[in-house]
Scaffold this active site. Structure first.
Site, PDB file in Angstrom:
ATOM      1  N   LYS A 160      70.861  48.716  19.803  1.00 12.33           N
ATOM      2  CA  LYS A 160      72.106  48.013  19.514  1.00 12.33           C
ATOM      3  C   LYS A 160      73.186  48.966  18.970  1.00 12.33           C
ATOM      4  O   LYS A 160      72.887  50.099  18.582  1.00 12.33           O
ATOM      5  CB  LYS A 160      71.821  46.878  18.524  1.00 12.33           C
ATOM      6  CG  LYS A 160      70.938  45.749  19.106  1.00 12.33           C
ATOM      7  CD  LYS A 160      70.700  44.671  18.051  1.00 12.33           C
ATOM      8  CE  LYS A 160      69.948  43.480  18.613  1.00 12.33           C
ATOM      9  NZ  LYS A 160      69.710  42.433  17.561  1.00 12.33           N
ATOM     10  N   TYR A 208      72.684  36.264  25.119  1.00 12.97           N
ATOM     11  CA  TYR A 208      72.352  35.500  23.904  1.00 12.97           C
ATOM     12  C   TYR A 208      72.610  34.005  24.077  1.00 12.97           C
ATOM     13  O   TYR A 208      72.784  33.289  23.094  1.00 12.97           O
ATOM     14  CB  TYR A 208      73.135  36.056  22.707  1.00 12.97           C
ATOM     15  CG  TYR A 208      72.534  37.325  22.145  1.00 12.97           C
ATOM     16  CD1 TYR A 208      71.201  37.371  21.707  1.00 12.97           C
ATOM     17  CD2 TYR A 208      73.287  38.486  22.017  1.00 12.97           C
ATOM     18  CE1 TYR A 208      70.646  38.536  21.185  1.00 12.97           C
ATOM     19  CE2 TYR A 208      72.742  39.660  21.492  1.00 12.97           C
ATOM     20  CZ  TYR A 208      71.420  39.666  21.071  1.00 12.97           C
ATOM     21  OH  TYR A 208      70.865  40.815  20.543  1.00 12.97           O
ATOM     22  N   PHE A 242      75.858  31.826  13.868  1.00 17.17           N
ATOM     23  CA  PHE A 242      76.056  33.272  13.914  1.00 17.17           C
ATOM     24  C   PHE A 242      76.407  33.786  15.305  1.00 17.17           C
ATOM     25  O   PHE A 242      76.573  34.997  15.493  1.00 17.17           O
ATOM     26  CB  PHE A 242      74.811  34.004  13.382  1.00 17.17           C
ATOM     27  CG  PHE A 242      73.526  33.701  14.131  1.00 17.17           C
ATOM     28  CD1 PHE A 242      73.216  34.331  15.324  1.00 17.17           C
ATOM     29  CD2 PHE A 242      72.620  32.775  13.626  1.00 17.17           C
ATOM     30  CE1 PHE A 242      72.048  34.052  16.018  1.00 17.17           C
ATOM     31  CE2 PHE A 242      71.427  32.495  14.299  1.00 17.17           C
ATOM     32  CZ  PHE A 242      71.150  33.131  15.506  1.00 17.17           C
ATOM     33  N   ARG A 298      57.550  44.131  20.401  1.00 16.65           N
ATOM     34  CA  ARG A 298      58.050  43.343  19.266  1.00 16.65           C
ATOM     35  C   ARG A 298      57.364  43.763  17.971  1.00 16.65           C
ATOM     36  O   ARG A 298      57.968  43.728  16.900  1.00 16.65           O
ATOM     37  CB  ARG A 298      57.957  41.843  19.553  1.00 16.65           C
ATOM     38  CG  ARG A 298      59.037  41.422  20.560  1.00 16.65           C
ATOM     39  CD  ARG A 298      59.054  39.950  20.863  1.00 16.65           C
ATOM     40  NE  ARG A 298      59.454  39.100  19.768  1.00 16.65           N
ATOM     41  CZ  ARG A 298      60.716  38.759  19.475  1.00 16.65           C
ATOM     42  NH1 ARG A 298      61.723  39.257  20.171  1.00 16.65           N
ATOM     43  NH2 ARG A 298      60.972  37.933  18.490  1.00 16.65           N
ATOM     44  N   THR A 310      62.620  39.963  12.570  1.00 14.43           N
ATOM     45  CA  THR A 310      64.060  39.819  12.796  1.00 14.43           C
ATOM     46  C   THR A 310      64.879  40.206  11.566  1.00 14.43           C
ATOM     47  O   THR A 310      65.926  40.841  11.688  1.00 14.43           O
ATOM     48  CB  THR A 310      64.380  38.363  13.214  1.00 14.43           C
ATOM     49  OG1 THR A 310      63.585  38.032  14.359  1.00 14.43           O
ATOM     50  CG2 THR A 310      65.842  38.193  13.550  1.00 14.43           C
ATOM     51  N   ARG A 313      62.792  48.227  12.457  1.00 11.16           N
ATOM     52  CA  ARG A 313      63.655  47.495  11.514  1.00 11.16           C
ATOM     53  C   ARG A 313      63.228  47.739  10.071  1.00 11.16           C
ATOM     54  O   ARG A 313      64.061  47.807   9.170  1.00 11.16           O
ATOM     55  CB  ARG A 313      63.642  46.002  11.845  1.00 11.16           C
ATOM     56  CG  ARG A 313      64.420  45.676  13.131  1.00 11.16           C
ATOM     57  CD  ARG A 313      64.168  44.249  13.583  1.00 11.16           C
ATOM     58  NE  ARG A 313      64.992  43.864  14.722  1.00 11.16           N
ATOM     59  CZ  ARG A 313      64.796  42.775  15.457  1.00 11.16           C
ATOM     60  NH1 ARG A 313      63.772  41.973  15.191  1.00 11.16           N
ATOM     61  NH2 ARG A 313      65.593  42.494  16.473  1.00 11.16           N
ATOM     62  N   ASN A 346      70.325  44.711  12.900  1.00 13.48           N
ATOM     63  CA  ASN A 346      68.879  44.954  12.979  1.00 13.48           C
ATOM     64  C   ASN A 346      68.454  45.874  14.126  1.00 13.48           C
ATOM     65  O   ASN A 346      67.296  45.864  14.557  1.00 13.48           O
ATOM     66  CB  ASN A 346      68.098  43.636  12.949  1.00 13.48           C
ATOM     67  CG  ASN A 346      68.360  42.765  14.162  1.00 13.48           C
ATOM     68  OD1 ASN A 346      69.124  43.132  15.042  1.00 13.48           O
ATOM     69  ND2 ASN A 346      67.703  41.618  14.197  1.00 13.48           N
ATOM     70  N   HIS A 361      66.922  45.180  20.142  1.00 10.60           N
ATOM     71  CA  HIS A 361      66.497  43.917  20.772  1.00 10.60           C
ATOM     72  C   HIS A 361      65.274  44.168  21.626  1.00 10.60           C
ATOM     73  O   HIS A 361      65.173  45.206  22.282  1.00 10.60           O
ATOM     74  CB  HIS A 361      67.620  43.373  21.678  1.00 10.60           C
ATOM     75  CG  HIS A 361      67.145  42.283  22.602  1.00 10.60           C
ATOM     76  ND1 HIS A 361      67.076  40.959  22.203  1.00 10.60           N
ATOM     77  CD2 HIS A 361      66.665  42.318  23.879  1.00 10.60           C
ATOM     78  CE1 HIS A 361      66.583  40.239  23.214  1.00 10.60           C
ATOM     79  NE2 HIS A 361      66.329  41.040  24.238  1.00 10.60           N
ATOM     80  N   GLU A 393      66.154  39.060  31.568  1.00 10.81           N
ATOM     81  CA  GLU A 393      67.047  39.976  30.846  1.00 10.81           C
ATOM     82  C   GLU A 393      67.196  41.311  31.576  1.00 10.81           C
ATOM     83  O   GLU A 393      68.283  41.889  31.626  1.00 10.81           O
ATOM     84  CB  GLU A 393      66.525  40.179  29.419  1.00 10.81           C
ATOM     85  CG  GLU A 393      66.660  38.916  28.568  1.00 10.81           C
ATOM     86  CD  GLU A 393      66.040  39.038  27.178  1.00 10.81           C
ATOM     87  OE1 GLU A 393      65.508  40.112  26.824  1.00 10.81           O
ATOM     88  OE2 GLU A 393      66.094  38.041  26.435  1.00 10.81           O
TER      89      GLU A 393
HETATM   90  P1  IDP Z   1      64.991  38.747  17.559  1.00 12.21           P
HETATM   91  O1  IDP Z   1      66.064  39.764  17.870  1.00 12.21           O
HETATM   92  O2  IDP Z   1      64.046  39.254  16.501  1.00 12.21           O
HETATM   93  O3  IDP Z   1      64.288  38.234  18.776  1.00 12.21           O
HETATM   94  P2  IDP Z   1      66.400  36.181  17.480  1.00 12.21           P
HETATM   95  O4  IDP Z   1      65.989  35.039  16.626  1.00 12.21           O
HETATM   96  O5  IDP Z   1      66.151  36.075  18.940  1.00 12.21           O
HETATM   97  O6  IDP Z   1      65.729  37.504  16.862  1.00 12.21           O
HETATM   98  O7  IDP Z   1      67.954  36.423  17.205  1.00 12.21           O
HETATM   99  C1  IDP Z   1      68.683  37.288  18.069  1.00 12.21           C
HETATM  100  C2  IDP Z   1      69.573  38.152  17.233  1.00 12.21           C
HETATM  101  O8  IDP Z   1      70.552  37.353  16.612  1.00 12.21           O
HETATM  102  C3  IDP Z   1      68.876  38.865  16.069  1.00 12.21           C
HETATM  103  O9  IDP Z   1      68.224  40.058  16.452  1.00 12.21           O
HETATM  104  C4  IDP Z   1      70.053  39.139  15.163  1.00 12.21           C
HETATM  105  O10 IDP Z   1      70.809  40.277  15.613  1.00 12.21           O
HETATM  106  C5  IDP Z   1      70.894  37.891  15.349  1.00 12.21           C
HETATM  107  N1  IDP Z   1      70.603  36.869  14.346  1.00 12.21           N
HETATM  108  C6  IDP Z   1      69.571  36.010  14.321  1.00 12.21           C
HETATM  109  N2  IDP Z   1      69.633  35.193  13.259  1.00 12.21           N
HETATM  110  C7  IDP Z   1      70.744  35.555  12.591  1.00 12.21           C
HETATM  111  C8  IDP Z   1      71.386  35.076  11.389  1.00 12.21           C
HETATM  112  O11 IDP Z   1      70.914  34.152  10.711  1.00 12.21           O
HETATM  113  N3  IDP Z   1      72.536  35.713  11.023  1.00 12.21           N
HETATM  114  C9  IDP Z   1      73.085  36.736  11.733  1.00 12.21           C
HETATM  115  N4  IDP Z   1      72.524  37.211  12.869  1.00 12.21           N
HETATM  116  C10 IDP Z   1      71.377  36.620  13.289  1.00 12.21           C
HETATM  117 MG    MG Z   2      65.062  37.113  20.359  1.00 11.73          MG
END
Ligand code: IDP
Ligand code: MG
Length: 150
Positions: A9, A49, A57, A85, A91, A102, A112, A115, A126
């Site tokens: 990212k 997304y 968010f 993962r 996350t 992370r 973070n 992805h 994807e």
């Molecule tokens: P992942 O990347 O671990 O699969 P997901 O739940 O799929 O997590 O969320 C996608 C991305 O959205 C996260 O990696 C993060 O960058 C962002 N994200 C998820 N939840 C939040 C939040 O509560 N606040 C801000 N960004 C978030």
């Molecule tokens: Mg995800």
């Protein structure tokens, strides 16, 4: 063999962590079948997304992912989804285990670093969103394959 889409990212690219992140997946034995640097446009970010479209968010997430170049990789390997993962970590970086990307380099959920696709089906979708078939070297015979894949 499974395939997954990894995105280094914008925060990771800006912080000079691209090589470190690629190294971790490469060392794990995952085979790189596609890789490029690009600045994601809003349309592609919203498509990638889409599942989060209704979340509070979402707008911030799209702004983040289009804010600087990213490196996208298509990786192939045994149990690639679960393995990548695990290497990426939880996350929320503050809660991610030490030794994960992370957990070693992040603090906040909105920064973070990386992805990784969350299912085989989403991995295929994807990868197709980011790569044309001609950009992928699917199934190339890597010389060490027999020492990584049983
Ligand atoms: P992942 O990347 O671990 O699969 P997901 O739940 O799929 O997590 O969320 C996608 C991305 O959205 C996260 O990696 C993060 O960058 C962002 N994200 C998820 N939840 C939040 C939040 O509560 N606040 C801000 N960004 C978030
Ligand atoms: Mg995800």
């Amino acid at each position: 063999m499974e395939r997954t889409l990894i995105i280094v990212k914008p925060d990771a690219v800006q912080r000079g962590l691209t090589g470190e992140i690629i190294k971790r997946f490469e060392q794990r034995g995952l085979k790189i079948i596609g890789m490029k640097l690009l600045q994601v446009n809003k349309e592609l970010a919203e498509k990638h997304y889409d599942v989060h479209r209704e979340r509070p968010f979402f707008a911030g997430l799209v702004d983040y992912i289009i804010s600087a170049p990213v490196v996208v990789m298509a990786l192939e390997g045994t149990d690639a989804i679960v393995a990548t993962r695990a290497t990426i970590g939880a996350t929320k970086p503050a809660e991610a285990a030490a030794g994960t990307i992370r957990g070693d380099y992040g603090l906040e959920i909105g920064r973070n670093l990386v992805h990784g696709s969350d299912s085989v089906e989403n991995g295929e979708i994807e990868i197709a969103n980011f790569f044309t078939e001609a950009e992928l070297c699917g199934g190339w015979p890597r010389d060490v394959d027999g020492w990584v894949f049983e």
